[in-house]
Design a protein around this motif. Structure first.
Motif, PDB file in Angstrom:
ATOM      1  N   VAL A  83      38.930  50.386  32.505  1.00 44.72           N
ATOM      2  CA  VAL A  83      39.198  49.069  32.552  1.00 44.72           C
ATOM      3  C   VAL A  83      39.779  48.483  31.225  1.00 44.72           C
ATOM      4  CG1 VAL A  83      37.848  46.991  32.704  1.00 44.72           C
ATOM      5  CG2 VAL A  83      37.238  48.943  34.292  1.00 44.72           C
ATOM      6  N   ASP A  84      39.137  48.891  30.073  1.00 41.01           N
ATOM      7  CA  ASP A  84      39.746  48.439  28.845  1.00 41.01           C
ATOM      8  C   ASP A  84      41.295  48.750  28.605  1.00 41.01           C
ATOM      9  OD1 ASP A  84      37.121  47.731  28.110  1.00 41.01           O
ATOM     10  OD2 ASP A  84      37.040  50.064  27.139  1.00 41.01           O
ATOM     11  N   GLN A  85      41.721  49.974  29.148  1.00 39.29           N
ATOM     12  CA  GLN A  85      43.270  50.012  29.085  1.00 39.29           C
ATOM     13  C   GLN A  85      43.894  49.169  30.087  1.00 39.29           C
ATOM     14  OE1 GLN A  85      45.028  53.726  28.772  1.00 39.29           O
ATOM     15  NE2 GLN A  85      43.150  54.879  27.804  1.00 39.29           N
ATOM     16  N   ALA A  86      43.274  48.902  31.237  1.00 35.53           N
ATOM     17  CA  ALA A  86      43.956  47.931  31.983  1.00 35.53           C
ATOM     18  C   ALA A  86      44.035  46.505  31.377  1.00 35.53           C
ATOM     19  CB  ALA A  86      43.156  47.959  33.529  1.00 35.53           C
ATOM     20  N   VAL A  87      43.141  46.116  30.662  1.00 36.32           N
ATOM     21  CA  VAL A  87      43.163  44.902  30.291  1.00 36.32           C
ATOM     22  C   VAL A  87      44.230  44.881  29.063  1.00 36.32           C
ATOM     23  CG1 VAL A  87      41.858  43.138  28.730  1.00 36.32           C
ATOM     24  CG2 VAL A  87      40.745  43.977  30.747  1.00 36.32           C
ATOM     25  N   ARG A  88      44.368  46.011  28.448  1.00 39.51           N
ATOM     26  CA  ARG A  88      45.323  45.924  27.162  1.00 39.51           C
ATOM     27  C   ARG A  88      46.793  45.901  27.950  1.00 39.51           C
ATOM     28  NH1 ARG A  88      41.477  49.126  24.622  1.00 39.51           N
ATOM     29  NH2 ARG A  88      42.501  50.893  25.476  1.00 39.51           N
ATOM     30  N   ALA A  89      46.937  46.475  29.128  1.00 35.69           N
ATOM     31  CA  ALA A  89      48.147  46.694  29.707  1.00 35.69           C
ATOM     32  C   ALA A  89      48.514  45.298  30.458  1.00 35.69           C
ATOM     33  CB  ALA A  89      47.964  47.743  30.886  1.00 35.69           C
ATOM     34  N   GLY A  90      47.667  44.266  30.552  1.00 30.73           N
ATOM     35  CA  GLY A  90      48.046  42.940  31.098  1.00 30.73           C
ATOM     36  C   GLY A  90      47.059  42.562  32.273  1.00 30.73           C
ATOM     37  N   ALA A  91      46.329  43.306  32.764  1.00 34.61           N
ATOM     38  CA  ALA A  91      45.300  43.145  33.947  1.00 34.61           C
ATOM     39  C   ALA A  91      44.502  41.802  33.633  1.00 34.61           C
ATOM     40  CB  ALA A  91      44.566  44.108  34.300  1.00 34.61           C
ATOM     41  N   ARG A  92      44.376  40.864  34.355  1.00 37.57           N
ATOM     42  CA  ARG A  92      43.679  39.755  34.092  1.00 37.57           C
ATOM     43  C   ARG A  92      42.484  39.531  35.248  1.00 37.57           C
ATOM     44  NH1 ARG A  92      45.107  40.893  29.987  1.00 37.57           N
ATOM     45  NH2 ARG A  92      46.721  39.910  28.506  1.00 37.57           N
ATOM     46  N   ARG A  93      42.635  40.259  36.237  1.00 34.58           N
ATOM     47  CA  ARG A  93      41.540  40.007  37.332  1.00 34.58           C
ATOM     48  C   ARG A  93      41.231  41.526  37.944  1.00 34.58           C
ATOM     49  NH1 ARG A  93      42.291  35.477  42.204  1.00 34.58           N
ATOM     50  NH2 ARG A  93      42.146  34.448  40.164  1.00 34.58           N
ATOM     51  N   PHE A  94      39.751  41.547  38.107  1.00 32.93           N
ATOM     52  CA  PHE A  94      39.441  42.770  38.759  1.00 32.93           C
ATOM     53  C   PHE A  94      38.770  42.425  39.976  1.00 32.93           C
ATOM     54  CE2 PHE A  94      40.127  43.970  34.533  1.00 32.93           C
ATOM     55  CZ  PHE A  94      40.652  45.226  34.446  1.00 32.93           C
ATOM     56  N   VAL A  95      38.897  43.197  41.089  1.00 34.43           N
ATOM     57  CA  VAL A  95      38.021  42.984  42.224  1.00 34.43           C
ATOM     58  C   VAL A  95      37.454  44.490  42.390  1.00 34.43           C
ATOM     59  CG1 VAL A  95      37.825  42.742  44.781  1.00 34.43           C
ATOM     60  CG2 VAL A  95      39.203  41.375  43.398  1.00 34.43           C
ATOM     61  N   VAL A  96      36.165  44.321  42.147  1.00 28.92           N
ATOM     62  CA  VAL A  96      35.305  45.565  41.848  1.00 28.92           C
ATOM     63  C   VAL A  96      34.676  46.198  43.158  1.00 28.92           C
ATOM     64  CG1 VAL A  96      33.524  46.717  40.855  1.00 28.92           C
ATOM     65  CG2 VAL A  96      34.764  45.321  39.575  1.00 28.92           C
ATOM     66  N   HIS A  97      34.965  47.400  43.684  1.00 33.57           N
ATOM     67  CA  HIS A  97      34.313  47.817  44.819  1.00 33.57           C
ATOM     68  C   HIS A  97      33.130  48.318  44.445  1.00 33.57           C
ATOM     69  CE1 HIS A  97      34.363  50.252  48.699  1.00 33.57           C
ATOM     70  NE2 HIS A  97      33.320  50.174  48.332  1.00 33.57           N
ATOM     71  N   SER A  98      32.043  47.565  44.568  1.00 35.24           N
ATOM     72  CA  SER A  98      30.577  47.997  43.979  1.00 35.24           C
ATOM     73  C   SER A  98      29.949  48.382  45.292  1.00 35.24           C
ATOM     74  CB  SER A  98      30.046  46.880  43.371  1.00 35.24           C
ATOM     75  OG  SER A  98      28.777  47.288  42.865  1.00 35.24           O
ATOM     76  N   ALA A  99      28.434  48.181  45.553  1.00 34.62           N
ATOM     77  CA  ALA A  99      27.603  48.699  46.505  1.00 34.62           C
ATOM     78  C   ALA A  99      26.701  47.618  46.442  1.00 34.62           C
ATOM     79  CB  ALA A  99      27.053  49.904  46.216  1.00 34.62           C
ATOM     80  N   ALA A 100      26.015  47.603  47.724  1.00 38.73           N
ATOM     81  CA  ALA A 100      24.714  46.677  47.920  1.00 38.73           C
ATOM     82  C   ALA A 100      23.748  46.734  47.034  1.00 38.73           C
ATOM     83  CB  ALA A 100      24.390  46.561  49.297  1.00 38.73           C
TER      84      ALA A 100
END
Length: 297
Positions: A83-100
């Motif tokens: 996740v940290d690397q994604a942000v450094r690469a330019g990601a500004r939004r995450f939709v997290v597949h989590s669980a109930a």
């Protein structure tokens, strides 16, 4: 806008990729088997593995939004977490597949004698909540999708239905409000493409509890053929599942999850989240069975 879908060849990820392509989006798909991905030609399919940090940079380059599949996110490098690397690469939004379970209070299930199920849910809650918190800590925009029990679990019966037209299960009246994977993908699209869902966590289920016996009836109707439900005792179910390769501790909570939902929907009651977001009722299990009839024929 480039959107990365991790877990892109799974039941939910594949549907999400197709829905994003239909919406005219630029999609990159992360998979460990690009040659076998069978995704639309417009999709940029790249090899990536959460357990191989050396593959991350090629997947994350130029990505602005990420659908984050629930995997083993404790893998880090000297440069940090995926996740940290994604942000450094330019990601500004995450939709997290989590669980109930990530939204549970820790008191579930209500029947405190169900110790194996309680331990399993506590593990699920911690594991998924840790991923959610990691994303939140980056300062990026986020939406957490917390599906309940997935309708695709019924694919465990596919072989016995195809070859014998029989399902062997204990507790025929147990069941949950099984959620169709297309519903999860549809909400994920909304969270990725609009600003309305930033900062929200959504528990997603099907519209109502469907018992195991009712699931079998729905599949039989979908394939237009009779399917016999063979009720097993708990000990017979244990022997059956262990014989099919399930670990004994896994079988313990599988049995208790059936007991949890005999009288009602147990630890996962139905929600109206999908309807609130889309204005439509969630897809029924009968619809799921029709969508998957080829798996059972």
């Amino acid at each position: 806008m480039r959107i990365l879908v991790t877990g892109a060849t799974g039941n939910i990820g594949r549907g999400l990729v197709h829905q994003l392509v239909e919406a005219g989006q630029e999609v990159r798909a992360m998979t460990r088997r690009p040659q076998a991905a069978r995704l639309p030609a417009a999709v940029d399919v790249r090899y990536g593995d959460f357990e191989r940090p050396d593959t991350w940079s090629g997947v994350l380059d130029g990505v602005e939004r990420v659908y984050l599949f629930p995997h083993i996110y404790d893998v880090t490098t000297p440069g940090g977490h995926f996740v940290d690397q994604a942000v450094r690469a330019g990601a500004r939004r995450f939709v997290v597949h989590s669980a109930a379970a990530a939204g549970f209070t820790g008191e579930e299930p209500a029947d405190q004698s169900l110790t194996y199920l309680k331990e399993h849910l506590a593990f699920e809650r911690q594991a998924h909540r840790e991923v959610e918190q990691w994303v939140e800590a980056t300062g990026a925009e986020w939406t957490h999708l917390r599906p309940g029990l997935l309708a695709v679990n019924a694919l465990d019966w596919a072989e016995s239905i195809r070859t014998e037209r029989v399902v062997r299960e204990p507790y025929p009246t147990s069941g949950y409000p099984w959620v169709h994977e297309a519903d999860i993908a549809e909400v994920a699209v909304a969270a990725l493409l609009t600003d309305e869902h930033v900062g929200n966590a959504y528990t997603l289920t099907g519209p109502a509890k469907v018992t195991h016996a009712e699931q079998v009836q729905a599949i039989a109707a979908a394939i237009d053929d009779a399917i016999r439900f063979e009720e097993l005792t708990p000990q017979q179910a244990r022997t059956h599942w262990v014989g099919n390769g399930y670990p004994a501790d896994y079988v313990d909570w599988m049995l208790e999850s059936r007991v949890d939902s005999i009288d009602d929907s147990g630890s996962v009651p139905p929600t109206n989240t999908f309807q609130q977001i889309t204005g439509r009722a969630p897809r029924s299990f009968a619809q799921w069975a029709r969508d998957h009839r080829a798996d059972f024929r």
